[in-house]
Scaffold this motif. Structure first.
Motif, mmCIF file in Angstrom:
data_model
loop_
_atom_site.group_PDB
_atom_site.id
_atom_site.type_symbol
_atom_site.label_atom_id
_atom_site.label_comp_id
_atom_site.label_asym_id
_atom_site.label_seq_id
_atom_site.Cartn_x
_atom_site.Cartn_y
_atom_site.Cartn_z
ATOM 1 N N VAL A 16 4.280 -8.978 7.729
ATOM 2 C CA VAL A 16 3.119 -9.106 6.844
ATOM 3 C C VAL A 16 2.982 -10.546 6.347
ATOM 4 C CG1 VAL A 16 2.234 -8.457 4.575
ATOM 5 C CG2 VAL A 16 3.014 -6.696 6.152
ATOM 6 N N LEU A 17 4.102 -11.154 5.959
ATOM 7 C CA LEU A 17 4.049 -12.543 5.503
ATOM 8 C C LEU A 17 3.575 -13.473 6.623
ATOM 9 C CD1 LEU A 17 7.362 -12.755 3.428
ATOM 10 C CD2 LEU A 17 5.040 -12.655 2.537
ATOM 11 N N GLU A 18 4.032 -13.215 7.828
ATOM 12 C CA GLU A 18 3.636 -14.071 8.945
ATOM 13 C C GLU A 18 2.160 -13.896 9.312
ATOM 14 O OE1 GLU A 18 6.619 -13.044 11.846
ATOM 15 O OE2 GLU A 18 7.788 -14.830 11.332
ATOM 16 N N LYS A 19 1.587 -12.738 8.964
ATOM 17 C CA LYS A 19 0.157 -12.524 9.193
ATOM 18 C C LYS A 19 -0.703 -13.118 8.074
ATOM 19 C CE LYS A 19 0.501 -8.325 12.009
ATOM 20 N NZ LYS A 19 -0.246 -8.862 13.161
ATOM 21 N N GLY A 20 -0.077 -13.729 7.082
ATOM 22 C CA GLY A 20 -0.821 -14.373 6.008
ATOM 23 C C GLY A 20 -0.841 -13.600 4.708
ATOM 24 N N GLY A 21 -0.188 -12.433 4.663
ATOM 25 C CA GLY A 21 -0.113 -11.688 3.421
ATOM 26 C C GLY A 21 0.806 -12.360 2.415
ATOM 27 N N ASN A 22 0.721 -11.925 1.172
ATOM 28 C CA ASN A 22 1.610 -12.488 0.155
ATOM 29 C C ASN A 22 2.781 -11.540 -0.120
ATOM 30 O OD1 ASN A 22 0.670 -10.477 -1.604
ATOM 31 N ND2 ASN A 22 -0.706 -11.861 -2.717
ATOM 32 N N ALA A 23 3.606 -11.896 -1.106
ATOM 33 C CA ALA A 23 4.811 -11.116 -1.393
ATOM 34 C C ALA A 23 4.485 -9.684 -1.798
ATOM 35 C CB ALA A 23 5.620 -11.803 -2.490
ATOM 36 N N PHE A 24 3.364 -9.468 -2.455
ATOM 37 C CA PHE A 24 3.005 -8.127 -2.897
ATOM 38 C C PHE A 24 2.604 -7.264 -1.700
ATOM 39 C CE2 PHE A 24 1.825 -11.186 -6.289
ATOM 40 C CZ PHE A 24 2.878 -10.889 -7.142
ATOM 41 N N ASP A 25 1.838 -7.817 -0.770
ATOM 42 C CA ASP A 25 1.520 -7.104 0.465
ATOM 43 C C ASP A 25 2.804 -6.745 1.216
ATOM 44 O OD1 ASP A 25 -1.376 -7.458 0.291
ATOM 45 O OD2 ASP A 25 -1.035 -9.547 0.858
ATOM 46 N N ALA A 26 3.697 -7.725 1.348
ATOM 47 C CA ALA A 26 4.929 -7.522 2.101
ATOM 48 C C ALA A 26 5.812 -6.460 1.459
ATOM 49 C CB ALA A 26 5.689 -8.841 2.213
ATOM 50 N N ALA A 27 5.899 -6.481 0.131
ATOM 51 C CA ALA A 27 6.731 -5.501 -0.565
ATOM 52 C C ALA A 27 6.198 -4.088 -0.364
ATOM 53 C CB ALA A 27 6.799 -5.831 -2.056
ATOM 54 N N VAL A 28 4.881 -3.920 -0.422
ATOM 55 C CA VAL A 28 4.300 -2.591 -0.232
ATOM 56 C C VAL A 28 4.549 -2.100 1.191
ATOM 57 C CG1 VAL A 28 2.156 -1.265 -0.215
ATOM 58 C CG2 VAL A 28 2.583 -2.930 -2.037
ATOM 59 N N ALA A 29 4.339 -2.961 2.179
ATOM 60 C CA ALA A 29 4.599 -2.569 3.564
ATOM 61 C C ALA A 29 6.059 -2.166 3.747
ATOM 62 C CB ALA A 29 4.242 -3.714 4.507
ATOM 63 N N ALA A 30 6.981 -2.982 3.222
ATOM 64 C CA ALA A 30 8.403 -2.675 3.331
ATOM 65 C C ALA A 30 8.751 -1.399 2.571
ATOM 66 C CB ALA A 30 9.227 -3.848 2.805
ATOM 67 N N GLY A 31 8.132 -1.202 1.406
ATOM 68 C CA GLY A 31 8.411 -0.011 0.610
ATOM 69 C C GLY A 31 8.030 1.268 1.325
ATOM 70 N N PHE A 32 6.887 1.276 1.997
ATOM 71 C CA PHE A 32 6.486 2.478 2.730
ATOM 72 C C PHE A 32 7.347 2.689 3.973
ATOM 73 C CE2 PHE A 32 2.710 2.393 0.062
ATOM 74 C CZ PHE A 32 2.476 3.749 -0.127
ATOM 75 N N VAL A 33 7.794 1.614 4.603
ATOM 76 C CA VAL A 33 8.717 1.769 5.732
ATOM 77 C C VAL A 33 10.040 2.360 5.251
ATOM 78 C CG1 VAL A 33 10.094 0.512 7.444
ATOM 79 C CG2 VAL A 33 7.667 -0.005 7.178
ATOM 80 N N LEU A 34 10.521 1.946 4.082
ATOM 81 C CA LEU A 34 11.749 2.532 3.537
ATOM 82 C C LEU A 34 11.623 4.034 3.353
ATOM 83 C CD1 LEU A 34 12.810 -0.150 0.883
ATOM 84 C CD2 LEU A 34 14.027 0.435 2.990
ATOM 85 N N GLN A 35 10.436 4.521 2.974
ATOM 86 C CA GLN A 35 10.238 5.961 2.831
ATOM 87 C C GLN A 35 10.453 6.689 4.152
ATOM 88 O OE1 GLN A 35 6.350 6.583 1.168
ATOM 89 N NE2 GLN A 35 6.908 5.801 -0.844
ATOM 90 N N VAL A 36 10.179 6.005 5.263
ATOM 91 C CA VAL A 36 10.323 6.604 6.584
ATOM 92 C C VAL A 36 11.749 6.468 7.105
ATOM 93 C CG1 VAL A 36 9.536 6.528 8.991
ATOM 94 C CG2 VAL A 36 7.897 6.170 7.125
ATOM 95 N N VAL A 37 12.313 5.252 7.058
ATOM 96 C CA VAL A 37 13.561 4.979 7.760
ATOM 97 C C VAL A 37 14.803 5.226 6.911
ATOM 98 C CG1 VAL A 37 12.418 3.331 9.270
ATOM 99 C CG2 VAL A 37 13.552 2.496 7.188
ATOM 100 N N GLU A 38 14.673 5.352 5.604
ATOM 101 C CA GLU A 38 15.799 5.749 4.751
ATOM 102 C C GLU A 38 15.418 7.013 3.983
ATOM 103 O OE1 GLU A 38 18.777 2.265 3.780
ATOM 104 O OE2 GLU A 38 17.033 2.147 2.483
#
Length: 573
Positions: A16-38
Motif C-alpha cells: 500500500v505504501l509503495e502504491k502511494g498510500g499513507n501510514a493509515f491506509d497501510a495499517a488498515v490493509a495490514a489489519g484486515f490481512v491479520l484478521q485472515v492470516v492470524e
C-alpha cells in the motif's frame, strides 16, 4: 516502514505504501490481512485500539475500536443463569464487534479507497494462505470441541474432522465474500471516498452483517461454563455503536513523552510503571540482570494491583488517573519495593484518598470447554496481533487488534467469522470500576504504544494479554536506558510476572511467580530465587511478540520485528 506479527500483513501494508498510500491506509490493509492470516489471534468479531499521529498535528490521537456490552447484559442476567464469572467462550461474552468500526475510523485519515485497502484480505481469504503453526496448534486443541459442539466451526477449520497441517493452504470463502459484499455495496452507493466508508459501516452495523449476527446469537451453543446458552447481543446494540476518537494519556519519562490509550484498557499501567521506575537508577543496572528484573517486576506488581482496583470505562467509573500518575503517589508507592519479592496478596494504593477495592471472586476450576483467554501459553488460548507503521510524510500508527479468535465462539457460517468474547473481562460483582453494565466497555489488556522526543516518533507494542505492558516496557527501558536500537531491544531476554489476577476466564493468579527466558542465565535465576521469586524458566526465545517502527529526527525510517515464532516481519523501502 511496516512491522507486524505476521509477514503477509507487513507485506500488504508495504504494498500500500509503495502504491502511494499513507501510514493509515497501510495499517488498515495490514489489519484486515491479520484478521485472515492470524485467525487464532484476531478476527472481524474482535476489537482494535489505535494510537495514530498525523503529520503536521501537535499531538497524537486514539481510536477506540472497543465494542460495548449489550443492552441486555447486566449482572442480574448472568446471576439468573447461575454464573459467577462470564464464560470465556460461546455467545454470552460477546460485546459489539469494534474492529471494523475502528479500522474504518482510521481509514478516514488515509487517501486510498475502501476497495483498494481491503483487496489484500479478500485475496488471501478467497485464494488461500499458508496456515501458521500457532493456528494449527489452536485448531488441534479444539478439534474435538468443534466436532461435538460447534459444527459451523468444524466445517471451516477441519477437513473431514481432521485438523490441517502446518503451512497447509487455508481458504475462507465466506469471509472473502463478506468483505467483497461490503466493498461492492459501498462502491455502488457512491463514488466518494468518505461516503463509501459510511456505507461500509452501515453494511456492517446496520445491514447484512448485523442481521446475520442478530440471528446467530439466538441459537443455544455450548460454552466454557459447560452448559449451552444463547447470546445477549442484539441488532440494536450494533446499530447504535460507533468507534470514538479520544486524546491519549501521557507521561514524560527521561525526555520522552509516552502515549497510551485510556483506562478502558490497561494502557495507563505502562505509565504507572514508568512513574515508579523514575526513582531507580536503571542506567546503572545490567539490562537483563537480577537487579533490574527484580526492580521492574516489583514495580509491576504495584501498578497492576492499581489496575485491578481502579481501572474501568471512564464513562461509567470515576478513574483517578491524575492521582495514579502523579509523582507524589509514585514516590509513596515506591517505598513498598524492597529487596525481597512480594509473594502475598495484591496491594493496591489509595490515589487521592480513593478507596481501593479488589474483586472478591477468585478463579474457578476450568470445565471441559476450551479456548479461554490469552496469551498463547497453551494450545487453546487466544492471543493478539500488533502492527506499527510509519511513512515518509511523518504519519505514525500503532495498533493492537485482538478478539474474535477462531475458537472464541461458533463460526457464523454465512459470514466466515465468529464473535468475540471480550465480555469475560467484566466482573459480576457490583460496585467495581470494571463491573458489568449495559453499554459499558470492558477493561481490556489491549495497549498500543507511541512515544516521542523532539521530532522522533516511535510506535511499538506486542500481543500477550496481561503481559503486553510488561514486555513492551522492557523494550522501552532498554531503548531509553541502555542505548539499544529497535531490534536489539526486541531480541534481548524477556520476563514477566503472573502475580496478579488474570484478566481472562477463569481469572487465575500466581502470587510471586516470575517467568524468565532461559537466556537470562542460571546465576540470575538463582539470585532471583534467593530473593523469594518463584521463578519459572521458559524457553530461550518464548516470551513476547514485539514490533516497533520509528521516524527519526535524522530523517530515517526504522522498523523491527520479533524473531520468536519466526512469523513477525518488518519491511521498508
Amino acid at each position: 516502514m511496516v512491522a507486524s506479527t505476521h509477514y503477509l500483513a507487513s507485506q500488504a501494508g508495504m504494498a500500500v505504501l509503495e502504491k502511494g498510500g499513507n501510514a493509515f491506509d497501510a495499517a488498515v490493509a495490514a489489519g484486515f490481512v491479520l484478521q485472515v492470516v492470524e485467525p487464532e489471534m484476531n478476527g472481524p468479531g474482535g476489537e482494535v485500539p489505535v494510537i495514530g499521529w498525523r503529520a503536521g498535528d501537535d499531538e497524537p490521537f486514539v481510536v477506540c475500536g472497543q465494542g460495548t456490552a449489550p443492552a441486555a447484559a447486566d449482572i442480574g442476567a448472568f446471576r439468573s443463569l447461575g454464573l459467577d464469572l462470564i464464560p470465556g467462550t460461546g455467545l454470552l461474552p460477546a460485546c459489539v464487534p469494534g474492529a471494523f468500526g475502528g479500522w474504518m475510523a482510521l481509514l478516514r485519515h488515509g487517501t486510498m479507497s475502501l476497495g483498494d485497502v481491503l483487496r489484500y484480505a479478500i485475496d488471501y481469504a478467497g485464494g488461500g494462505f499458508p496456515l501458521g503453526r500457532s493456528a494449527v496448534a489452536t485448531i488441534n486443541g479444539v478439534a474435538s470441541w468443534f466436532t461435538q459442539h460447534w459444527a459451523s466451526s468444524a466445517a471451516l477449520w477441519l477437513n473431514d474432522g481432521e485438523p490441517p497441517a502446518p503451512a497447509a493452504r487455508m481458504v475462507n470463502p465466506a469471509l472473502a465474500a463478506t468483505y467483497q459484499r461490503i466493498v461492492d455495496e459501498a462502491e455502488a452507493s457512491s463514488t466518494g471516498r468518505d461516503e463509501q466508508i459510511d456505507h461500509a459501516l452501515r453494511a456492517f452495523y446496520q445491514g447484512f452483517v448485523a442481521e446475520a449476527i442478530a440471528e446467530h446469537v439466538q441459537t443455544e451453543v455450548m460454552d466454557a461454563s459447560g452448559r449451552p446458552h444463547r447470546g445477549l447481543l442484539g441488532y440494536d446494540d450494533l446499530a447504535g455503536w460507533q468507534a470514538s476518537l479520544e486524546r491519549p494519556v501521557t507521561l514524560d519519562y527521561h525526555g520522552h513523552t509516552v502515549c497510551k490509550v485510556g483506562p478502558w484498557s490497561q494502557g495507563p499501567v505502562f505509565l504507572q510503571q514508568l512513574a515508579l521506575l523514575q526513582g531507580f537508577d536503571l542506567d546503572a543496572m545490567a539490562p537483563s540482570g537480577t537487579e533490574i528484573i527484580h526492580t521492574v517486576v516489583e514495580s509491576a506488581k504495584l501498578a497492576f494491583a492499581d489496575r485491578e482496583a481502579h481501572y474501568g470505562d471512564p464513562a461509567f467509573a470515576d478513574v483517578p488517573l491524575a492521582a495514579l500518575l502523579s509523582p507524589d503517589y509514585a514516590a509513596q508507592r515506591r517505598e513498598l519495593v524492597s529487596h525481597h519479592a512480594d509473594t502475598g496478596a495484591l496491594r493496591p494504593g489509595q490515589p487521592g484518598a480513593r478507596e481501593a477495592r479488589l474483586p472478591v471472586a477468585g478463579s474457578v476450576e476450568l470445565p471441559a470447554a476450551s479456548g479461554v483467554g490469552e496469551p498463547t501459553l497453551g494450545p487453546v488460548d487466544g492471543d493478539t496481533c500488533h502492527l506499527d507503521v510509519v511513512d515518509r510524510f511523518g504519519n505514525v500508527v500503532s495498533a493492537t487488534p485482538s478478539g474474535g479468535w477462531l475458537h472464541s465462539s461458533p463460526t457464523i457460517a454465512g459470514l466466515g467469522f465468529c464473535l468475540g468474547t471480550r465480555g469475560q473481562m467484566f466482573w459480576l460483582e457490583e460496585g467495581l470500576p470494571n463491573s458489568l453494565a449495559p453499554g459499558k466497555r470492558p477493561r481490556t489488556t489491549l495497549t498500543p504504544s507511541l512515544a516521542y522526543r523532539g521530532d522522533t516518533r516511535i510506535a511499538f507494542g506486542t500481543p500477550g494479554g496481561d503481559q503486553q505492558d510488561q514486555w513492551s516496557l522492557l523494550w522501552f527501558l532498554r531503548y531509553v536506558h541502555h542505548g539499544m536500537n529497535l531490534q536489539e531491544a526486541i531480541d534481548a531476554p524477556a520476563w514477566h510476572t503472573s502475580h496478579f489476577t488474570s484478566s481472562f476466564y477463569p481469572r487465575a493468579a500466581h502470587p510471586g511467580r516470575l517467568h524468565v527466558e532461559a537466556r537470562v542465565g542460571e546465576e540470575t535465576v538463582r539470585e532471583l530465587r534467593q530473593r523469594g521469586h518463584e521463578v519459572v524458566v521458559e524457553g530461550e526465545w518464548s516470551l513476547g511478540r514485539m514490533s516497533a517502527a520509528s521516524v527519526g529526527r535524522d530523517g530515517f525510517l526504522r522498523a523491527a520485528a520479533n524473531p520468536r515464532g519466526m512469523q513477525g516481519y518488518a519491511a521498508g523501502r
